[in-house]
Structure formats: C-alpha cells, structure tokens
Design an enzyme around this catalytic site. Structure first.
Site, PDB file in Angstrom:
ATOM      1  N   LYS A 181       0.854  -1.195   0.000  1.00  0.00           N
ATOM      2  CA  LYS A 181       0.000   0.000   0.000  1.00  0.00           C
ATOM      3  C   LYS A 181       0.881   1.232   0.000  1.00  0.00           C
ATOM      4  CE  LYS A 181      -3.532   2.410   2.694  1.00  0.00           C
ATOM      5  NZ  LYS A 181      -4.505   2.335   3.800  1.00  0.00           N
ATOM      6  N   LYS A 235      -2.347  -1.579  -3.693  1.00  0.00           N
ATOM      7  CA  LYS A 235      -3.153  -0.358  -3.677  1.00  0.00           C
ATOM      8  C   LYS A 235      -2.259   0.862  -3.786  1.00  0.00           C
ATOM      9  CE  LYS A 235      -5.895   2.136  -0.350  1.00  0.00           C
ATOM     10  NZ  LYS A 235      -6.406   2.228   0.980  1.00  0.00           N
TER      11      LYS A 235
END
Ligand code: PBG
Length: 312
Positions: A181, A235
């Site tokens: 992330k 992400k």
C-alpha cells in the site's frame, strides 16, 4: 474467443461507507454516486449489489466526530458502527455475500493516524497498535465479518490478527491484507468520504510505502503471506500495475487490487464534463487491472460495472 482477460461481476468487491448518527444517507461530493450510508441503507445497497451478482462488499465504519478518541476505541467496540453495520447486513442478506470489513484505526482516532501515538516521540507506535488491530478483527468477526482487511500498514499486523482470530474461535475468518500500500495522493476523496484528517498536517509516509519502490512491495507481500494472509492486496491499482504483475507471479494466494477513490473520482469528473465516456473508461481500467494479474478488484464502480457486465 481469444481474449486473454475477462472481467466478470465475480471479480468485483464494492467498498461501502456507513456513518454513525445519520438519519438518512449522505452523498460524498468528491465521489459521485457514493454515499455515506446508515446501517439500514447500507443493507439495502448490499441487497441490490447481491442481486446484480457482486460477490463481495467491504464496509468502512465512520464514527460520530464526538466519539473519536486517541485510541480509536469505537473501532473495536462491540456496538461500534462497523459492528452494527456488519450485523444488519448479515441479517438482511444472509450468506449470499462475502462480507468484509476494513480493519484500521484512522477513521476512529482524533489524530487521524492508523495507529496509536507514542507520547514521547509523537510518532505512530507500531507495536502498541497491534493489540488494538487484534481487538478490531475479533469484534468484526464476532459481528459477522467473513473477511477482515487490515489497511494500516503496521509491521506484524497480519500475524497479530491471525493469532487473535485463531485463538478465539474464528479460525474460519479470512484475512485480506493491504500488503503493498503506497503513500498515495489518490486517497484524497476517501479522506473526504471518511472524514479523516491527520492533525497537524502530518502524513502516512512512516508506514505506507514510497511510490518509487517496486521491490519493497515484494518484501511487504511475502511477510504478509508468511504471517497468514489469505488474500494480498495492492493499492492503488493503476499506478501499481507493475507491482500487481510481480505479486501475481510470486505468490499463490489470491491477489486483490484496490482501484481507489482518486482513481474513481478522476474518471467521474472527466465524464461529467463530457471529456470521456465514463462507462467505457471504467471497463477499460478495471480490465487492465485484471490483465496485470489481479484476481479481485475493489472498486467504487462495482455496482455500475455489474450493470454493464450483466446488461441489468
Ligand atoms: C485506511 C484506508 C484508506 C483507504 C482505505 N483504507 C485511507 C488511507 O490510507 O489514507 C483509501 C481508499 C480509497 O482511497 O479509496 N483506513
């Protein structure tokens, strides 16, 4: 017949916001078509998505501003907003949906960080945060979550949660780890939707990844798989297609990608101006995320794509 990639409704997970203290759902200005739901309206929305064939949803609970505190204790309260929403949705749609919950503190803390703050250093205290994540995961599993999704990027979060679930009778609850992330400016509209603001203008660069690093993602992903992650997530999606492809090659668990709020908002804004065809671009982008190697895509387009893909 020869298409290498097929996007189907089975690939989609819809992120949904549920806010405490609302009488009726509220639109989010920077995310057209996305609402802050009440527990009642989110259950109706999940029912609609299930009817369209969307197999999974992920809930983000948002407490009332006056219920935030430095530990984010409403995140693991048995009657917290996420827990009540999980129970309401489960009641309404039964086992027809894979019910996921974002497992983090930032929506619930007064300072807006994903972990608790060490008073001496003023920095996020990684290890002091882990028991709180474990408590969130347990309370979400108790409330009916099939999958908990730790998004705070604390080292050791997957292991702590896995142990907490296994030792309290929730061995069957899966962990979908936000594994790679990045500290991304593309989360801007989400922070609007979730009413999260980091006090004192801080940022998350101490625990989210540097966008310049690719191999570092593999370190994060491997650690999460070793700690027991059942699904690993990358992400944002479009700025990480290379990473998604690397992860797909390297691990055997399902790979999810999160097409985040900023990615969605950009398409909506351009479509609103008539500058591009929003539906076509949504299909193209999410198909590209699958082509890169994602098995599952979390996207605010889930409902719309389900309509387009099924002709509903
Ligand atoms: C943290 C969390 C965030 C998102 C999902 N989980 C925000 C952040 O890390 O700042 C962003 C999702 C999006 O932008 O759509 N609880």
């Amino acid at each position: 017949m020869v298409a290498e990639t097929r996007l189907t409704v089975d690939d989609l997970i819809a992120p949904l916001f549920v806010a405490d203290g609302l009488d009726e759902p509220r639109p989010v200005a920077s995310l057209p078509g996305v609402l802050q739901h009440t527990t009642a309206s989110v259950a109706i929305e999940v029912e609609r998505l299930v009817a369209l064939g969307v197999p999974g949803v992920i809930l983000f609970g948002l407490p009332r501003a006056e219920d935030k505190d430095p530990e984010g204790s409403q995140a693991f309260a048995p009657d917290g907003i996420t827990q009540r929403a999980l129970a309401t949705v489960r009641d309404r749609v039964g086992e027809s949906v894979v019910l996921m919950a974002d497992c983090c503190l930032d929506e619930f803390t007064t300072h807006g960080h994903c972990g608790v703050i060490d008073p001496r250093s003023g920095q996020v205290d990684n290890d002091a945060t882990l028991p709180l994540y474990a408590a969130i995961a347990r309370s979400q599993a108790n409330a009916g979550a099939d999958v908990v999704a730790p998004s705070g990027m604390m080292d050791g979060q997957v292991g702590a949660i896995r142990y907490a679930l296994d030792s309290t009778g929730h061995a069957g609850t899966a962990v979908m780890a936000y594994a790679a992330k990045y500290a991304s400016a593309l989360y801007g509209p989400f922070r609007d939707a979730a009413q999260v603001e980091i006090a004192d203008g801080g940022d998350r660069r101490a625990y989210q990844q540097d966008i310049r690093n690719r191999r570092e993602s593999m370190v994060e992903v491997r650690l999460d798989v070793d700690e027991g992650a059942d699904v690993v997530m990358v992400k944002p999606a479009l700025t990480s297609l290379d990473v998604i492809a690397d992860v797909r090659e390297a691990v055997d668990v399902p790979v999810a990608a999160y097409h985040v709020s900023g990615e969605y908002a950009m398409v909506c804004a351009a479509a609103e101006r008539g500058w591009l065809d929003g539906d076509a671009v949504a299909l193209e982008q999410i198909t590209a995320v699958k082509r890169a190697g994602a098995d599952l895509v979390l996207t605010y387009f889930a409902g719309r794509l389900a309509e387009l893909l099924t002709g509903a």
